[in-house]
Design an enzyme around this catalytic site. Structure first.
Site, PDB file in Angstrom:
ATOM      1  N   HIS A  46      43.023  28.385  75.718  1.00 37.17           N
ATOM      2  CA  HIS A  46      43.653  29.059  74.455  1.00 37.17           C
ATOM      3  C   HIS A  46      45.003  28.719  74.427  1.00 37.17           C
ATOM      4  O   HIS A  46      45.792  29.538  74.675  1.00 37.17           O
ATOM      5  CB  HIS A  46      43.241  30.618  74.475  1.00 37.17           C
ATOM      6  CG  HIS A  46      41.882  30.868  74.203  1.00 37.17           C
ATOM      7  ND1 HIS A  46      41.119  32.166  74.613  1.00 37.17           N
ATOM      8  CD2 HIS A  46      41.146  30.133  73.392  1.00 37.17           C
ATOM      9  CE1 HIS A  46      39.901  32.014  74.223  1.00 37.17           C
ATOM     10  NE2 HIS A  46      39.830  31.008  73.608  1.00 37.17           N
ATOM     11  N   HIS A 129      35.013  37.719  73.259  1.00 35.33           N
ATOM     12  CA  HIS A 129      35.843  36.602  74.033  1.00 35.33           C
ATOM     13  C   HIS A 129      34.816  35.554  74.698  1.00 35.33           C
ATOM     14  O   HIS A 129      33.548  35.759  75.260  1.00 35.33           O
ATOM     15  CB  HIS A 129      36.598  37.272  75.124  1.00 35.33           C
ATOM     16  CG  HIS A 129      37.609  36.525  75.667  1.00 35.33           C
ATOM     17  ND1 HIS A 129      37.397  35.478  76.631  1.00 35.33           N
ATOM     18  CD2 HIS A 129      38.947  36.295  75.406  1.00 35.33           C
ATOM     19  CE1 HIS A 129      38.400  34.867  77.206  1.00 35.33           C
ATOM     20  NE2 HIS A 129      39.342  35.438  76.372  1.00 35.33           N
ATOM     21  N   GLU A 131      34.997  34.351  77.375  1.00 34.74           N
ATOM     22  CA  GLU A 131      34.657  34.316  79.037  1.00 34.74           C
ATOM     23  C   GLU A 131      33.263  35.542  79.089  1.00 34.74           C
ATOM     24  O   GLU A 131      32.486  35.437  79.868  1.00 34.74           O
ATOM     25  CB  GLU A 131      35.719  34.735  79.765  1.00 34.74           C
ATOM     26  CG  GLU A 131      35.238  35.049  81.186  1.00 34.74           C
ATOM     27  CD  GLU A 131      36.630  35.533  82.031  1.00 34.74           C
ATOM     28  OE1 GLU A 131      36.293  36.099  82.990  1.00 34.74           O
ATOM     29  OE2 GLU A 131      37.780  35.280  81.485  1.00 34.74           O
ATOM     30  N   THR A 170      38.005  38.000  83.725  1.00 30.93           N
ATOM     31  CA  THR A 170      39.247  37.866  84.980  1.00 30.93           C
ATOM     32  C   THR A 170      40.546  37.955  84.208  1.00 30.93           C
ATOM     33  O   THR A 170      41.539  37.942  85.045  1.00 30.93           O
ATOM     34  CB  THR A 170      39.196  36.227  85.141  1.00 30.93           C
ATOM     35  OG1 THR A 170      39.226  35.545  84.253  1.00 30.93           O
ATOM     36  CG2 THR A 170      37.681  36.110  85.904  1.00 30.93           C
ATOM     37  N   CYS A 200      41.689  37.702  88.057  1.00 29.53           N
ATOM     38  CA  CYS A 200      42.013  36.574  88.925  1.00 29.53           C
ATOM     39  C   CYS A 200      43.589  36.865  89.371  1.00 29.53           C
ATOM     40  O   CYS A 200      44.441  37.742  88.650  1.00 29.53           O
ATOM     41  CB  CYS A 200      41.961  35.313  88.002  1.00 29.53           C
ATOM     42  SG  CYS A 200      43.502  34.935  87.110  1.00 29.53           S
ATOM     43  N   SER A 229      43.518  36.195  76.076  1.00 24.65           N
ATOM     44  CA  SER A 229      43.566  37.287  76.434  1.00 24.65           C
ATOM     45  C   SER A 229      44.623  37.854  77.421  1.00 24.65           C
ATOM     46  O   SER A 229      45.250  38.592  77.590  1.00 24.65           O
ATOM     47  CB  SER A 229      42.022  37.489  77.216  1.00 24.65           C
ATOM     48  OG  SER A 229      42.142  38.664  77.941  1.00 24.65           O
TER      49      SER A 229
END
Length: 316
Positions: A46, A129, A131, A170, A200, A229
């Site tokens: 992104h 989103h 993910e 994450t 993460c 994000s």
């Protein structure tokens, strides 16, 4: 005219994480191996600057696999995709490369393991989103329930409160997610969590650096994209950590100079998908208006590296 003094607290770590670096390399190596055009389903990461740069090199960005021809390679973005996407690419006998971040893939594997053990899964994430869509799409429809806030936890309709597990996106706010996890554990004491935190290392490290700066800086500039994000979470963390003004900027042109009028200290960081060249651009813009003293605030050292997929390491 004398420039006003400004202390610039530069966050470290900032910018590209290992998963983003790997995803960009995947597109570049694919272009070298197969030539242009190479198709990419969804933005590889992104960031408009990154996407535009890869587009100039021959990458074609599309939203769905149906927009890709059968005879050209396609790459899946770092955010991950539902299982149906590679299955359809295989059915069409396409060459495809999965650039899903290995730390996102880890969450996919966790979700599958919980499902195989007969557990219903609650995912903490943001609706819509990529993910979240990708993680929920690893399992049959209805197998994963989504919660975004503590309030959602009270309303989530589970099948059996004794057979639950949770996973998380994450790139969430570490502090906000901790509150949602606490609410889940309070309502569902038997719920199982990940062996290791799903958020993460890069997200966590960048948020910690912002917290360290926020106590000293009157303003915070986060270099990143509006649809990123982890970048948006950095803006929120800056504001919640005591920084009076926290702004997301894609480029130096986006800086609201009126909002910075009269400040003597500023923090600068970048989301995990923002290249360092854009940080340099913001610093140069500040130096054009202020007598800048740069202080680096390092809260962690990163040495994570992910290999590109084997298909790109083999000769054409």
């Amino acid at each position: 005219m004398t420039k006003p003094p400004l202390t610039l607290y530069l966050a470290a770590p900032r910018g590209f994480c290992a998963g983003v670096d790997r995803a960009i390399k995947i597109v570049e190596i694919a272009l070298e191996k197969w030539g242009a055009p190479v198709y990419v389903r969804h933005e590889i990461v992104h960031n408009k600057y990154v996407v535009d740069d890869l587009r100039a090199k021959g990458a074609v960005f599309v939203e769905e696999l149906e927009d890709c021809p059968d005879d050209r390679p396609v790459i899946f973005s770092a955010h991950g995709v539902p299982k149906s996407v590679p299955a359809e690419a295989a059915r069409r006998e396409m060459i495809y490369v999965d650039a899903t971040c290995p730390l996102v893939s880890k969450v996919h594997i966790e979700a599958e393991r919980h499902h195989e053990n007969g557990l219903q899964i609650i995912m903490i994430g943001h609706a819509g989103h990529p993910e979240t869509i990708g993680t929920m799409g690893q399992l049959p429809e209805g197998a994963v329930l989504l919660v975004e806030t503590v309030d959602d936890v009270a309303k989530v309709p589970v099948t059996d409160p004794e057979k639950l597990a949770y996973v998380t996106q994450t790139t969430l706010s570490v502090d906000d997610t901790a509150g949602i996890v606490a609410a889940l554990q309070a309502r569902f004491p038997a719920i199982q969590g990940p062996h290791k935190e799903d958020i993460c290392y890069a997200t966590t490290n960048r948020q910690e650096a912002v917290k360290a700066i926020a106590a000293h800086a009157q303003a915070m500039l986060v270099v990143g994209a509006p649809n990123s994000s982890n970048s948006r979470r950095l803006v929120e963390v800056g504001a919640k950590s005591g920084c009076a003004y926290s702004q997301l900027v894609q480029r130096a042109d986006d800086i609201d100079w009126r909002a910075l009028d009269g400040i003597a200290s500023i923090g600068v960081t970048a989301g995990a998908s923002a290249p360092e060249v854009l940080v340099d651009e913001v610093i140069a813009a500040l130096q054009a208006r202020y007598d800048v003293t740069i202080e680096q605030v390092e809260t962690a050292k990163e040495s994570v590296h992910f290999k590109v997929p084997r298909v790109l390491r083999e000769p054409a």
